[in-house]
Design an enzyme around this catalytic site. Structure first.
Site, PDB file in Angstrom:
ATOM      1  N   CYS A  42      30.845  12.752  43.285  1.00 46.00           N
ATOM      2  CA  CYS A  42      29.899  13.517  44.234  1.00 46.00           C
ATOM      3  C   CYS A  42      30.281  15.156  43.724  1.00 46.00           C
ATOM      4  CB  CYS A  42      30.420  13.195  45.535  1.00 46.00           C
ATOM      5  SG  CYS A  42      32.124  13.622  46.010  1.00 46.00           S
ATOM      6  N   CYS A 191      45.097  56.233  36.716  1.00 39.06           N
ATOM      7  CA  CYS A 191      46.785  56.456  36.832  1.00 39.06           C
ATOM      8  C   CYS A 191      47.047  57.449  37.864  1.00 39.06           C
ATOM      9  CB  CYS A 191      47.003  57.540  35.516  1.00 39.06           C
ATOM     10  SG  CYS A 191      48.764  58.066  35.230  1.00 39.06           S
ATOM     11  N   CYS A 194      48.415  61.336  36.580  1.00 37.74           N
ATOM     12  CA  CYS A 194      47.609  62.132  35.926  1.00 37.74           C
ATOM     13  C   CYS A 194      46.108  61.955  36.147  1.00 37.74           C
ATOM     14  CB  CYS A 194      47.639  62.252  34.359  1.00 37.74           C
ATOM     15  SG  CYS A 194      46.928  60.560  33.494  1.00 37.74           S
ATOM     16  N   CYS A 241      49.448  53.843  30.744  1.00 32.84           N
ATOM     17  CA  CYS A 241      48.323  54.961  31.014  1.00 32.84           C
ATOM     18  C   CYS A 241      48.283  55.610  29.697  1.00 32.84           C
ATOM     19  CB  CYS A 241      48.844  56.181  31.962  1.00 32.84           C
ATOM     20  SG  CYS A 241      47.325  57.558  31.925  1.00 32.84           S
ATOM     21  N   CYS A 244      49.314  59.647  29.740  1.00 28.75           N
ATOM     22  CA  CYS A 244      50.686  59.873  29.988  1.00 28.75           C
ATOM     23  C   CYS A 244      51.554  59.111  28.899  1.00 28.75           C
ATOM     24  CB  CYS A 244      51.092  59.306  31.171  1.00 28.75           C
ATOM     25  SG  CYS A 244      50.527  60.113  32.721  1.00 28.75           S
ATOM     26  N   HIS A 322      34.852  15.494  50.369  1.00 29.47           N
ATOM     27  CA  HIS A 322      33.450  14.761  49.749  1.00 29.47           C
ATOM     28  C   HIS A 322      32.481  16.077  49.538  1.00 29.47           C
ATOM     29  CE1 HIS A 322      30.117  12.455  49.258  1.00 29.47           C
ATOM     30  NE2 HIS A 322      29.309  13.209  50.245  1.00 29.47           N
TER      31      HIS A 322
END
Ligand SMILES: [Zn+2]
Length: 369
Positions: A42, A191, A194, A241, A244, A322
């Protein structure tokens, strides 16, 4: 449980307007019958009915356009698409009302994914993904995939980066199935130190939406808002990051960069919790018309309005259930319910229920109704 096809001709409503190439007199509504020994589960029935009511995919099959794509590719192995097209053609054009058996289609499914055959407790969304992927691969316009080169798009604007990434995707995955079903998701990572934001663009075939409440009623918009909600990645999840050059606490957010013509929304009713799967029966209230998704777009000026044309429903629990389908006939706009051997007209007011599991929306700009 849910077996082969039997055709039923609905004569109670004359089909006066049919924008497609079909003669209205031969338009047939099909269902699966209990009275055949060719068993199709089904979940397959439900998904196939939803796909066969997808206007552009149906016409692609009816016009035999897939053959052109196959020929261009000189592809010898394309049995799944061929059987799917045959099935669609039989569903919509055969004048005979005798029972037909989808055994050839089932044989192909069996060949490609034996795990889908023989067990009724399968997931309709997984099957849909598998089927669309299988069909796409056979009619992919790209026969020789380019070697993937790591290209740096980071100096570009987000919009330009999204476009380049999409074109890059099309260089290896490009078919009628992609034209219809695939969209692009943008994930932005910011980030917390920053403020640097990096973006990633990924194609999607459907969106799996968390259900915003475990009981009662919730709106589809709430589920979409939960899906796109800003997420904080901290602790072990801290990503690196790029500015960074170290792991930082970041926020992550999804927006839709490119909207597909056909938007498939999967409601995550089943969740794995420790020992066994459980099912949420929350009533998700979704609109049949004018689902406006602009607030989830990367660019809010785009037009992103959708109309519903099919629903795959799951009744029962995670242990046993079902599948049925509610589909809007692409020619008449009338809704029908498909439940094993039974197919009957239904009111559009009954389409929303707590059984709704996979929703099929069509972009309003390509809607014919
Ligand atoms: Zn940073």
């Amino acid at each position: 449980m849910c077996v082969s096809f039997i055709r039923e001709i609905h004569t109670e409503k004359p089909l006066t307007h049919c924008p497609c190439s079909l003669e209205p007199s031969v338009l047939l509504i099909i269902s699966f019958s209990l009275f055949s020994n060719v068993s199709l589960q089904c979940f397959m029935n439900s998904v196939l009915q939803c796909l066969s009511n997808t206007h552009d995919l149906r016409d692609y099959c009816l016009r035999n356009s897939h053959r052109t794509d196959l020929n261009n590719n000189c592809r010898a192995k394309a049995a799944l698409m061929e059987e799917f097209a045959k099935l669609t053609q039989t569903l919509w054009t055969s004048a005979s009302s005798e029972a037909i058996s989808p055994s050839d289609f089932k044989m192909q499914i069996q060949k490609y994914a034996p795990r889908f055959v023989g067990y009724n407790q399968q997931d309709a969304q997984e099957f849909l993904r598998f089927l669309l992927d299988g069909l796409h691969n056979e009619v992919n316009r790209v026969t020789v995939k380019p070697r993937s080169l790591m290209e740096d798009f980071d100096h570009l604007s987000d919009d330009e980066k999204g476009k380049r990434m999409w074109n890059k995707y099309l260089e290896s995955e490009d078919s009628k199935v992609v034209d219809l079903f695939v969209g692009q998701l943008k994930s932005s990572l910011t980030c917390s130190e920053c403020g640097f934001c990096s973006t990633v663009f990924d194609p999607f075939w459907d969106l799996s939406l968390p259900i915003a409440k475990t009981s009662g009623e919730v709106s589809l918009m709430d589920c979409l808002r939960l899906f796109t909600k800003e997420d904080v990645l901290d602790g072990n999840e801290r990503p690196t990051c790029h500015r960074c050059k170290t792991r930082r606490k970041c926020t992550k957010k999804f927006t839709i960069q490119k909207f597909p013509k056909i938007l498939v929304l999967h409601l995550k009713r089943f969740s794995e919790c420790r020992v066994r799967t459980s099912k949420l029966s929350t009533f998700v209230n979704f609109p049949l018309k004018e689902l406006d998704l602009r607030e989830f777009a990367s660019d809010n000026s785009v037009n992103a309005v959708y109309n519903l044309y099919a629903v795959s429903n799951h009744t029962g629990t995670s242990l046993g259930g079902h599948y049925t389908a509610y589909c809007r006939n692409p020619c008449t706009g009338e809704w029908y319910t498909y439940n094993d051997s039974r197919v009957s007209p239904m009111s559009s007011s009954q389409v929303r229920s707590s059984d709704a599991y996979v929703l099929f929306y069509e972009s309003a700009t390509s809607s014919r109704l």
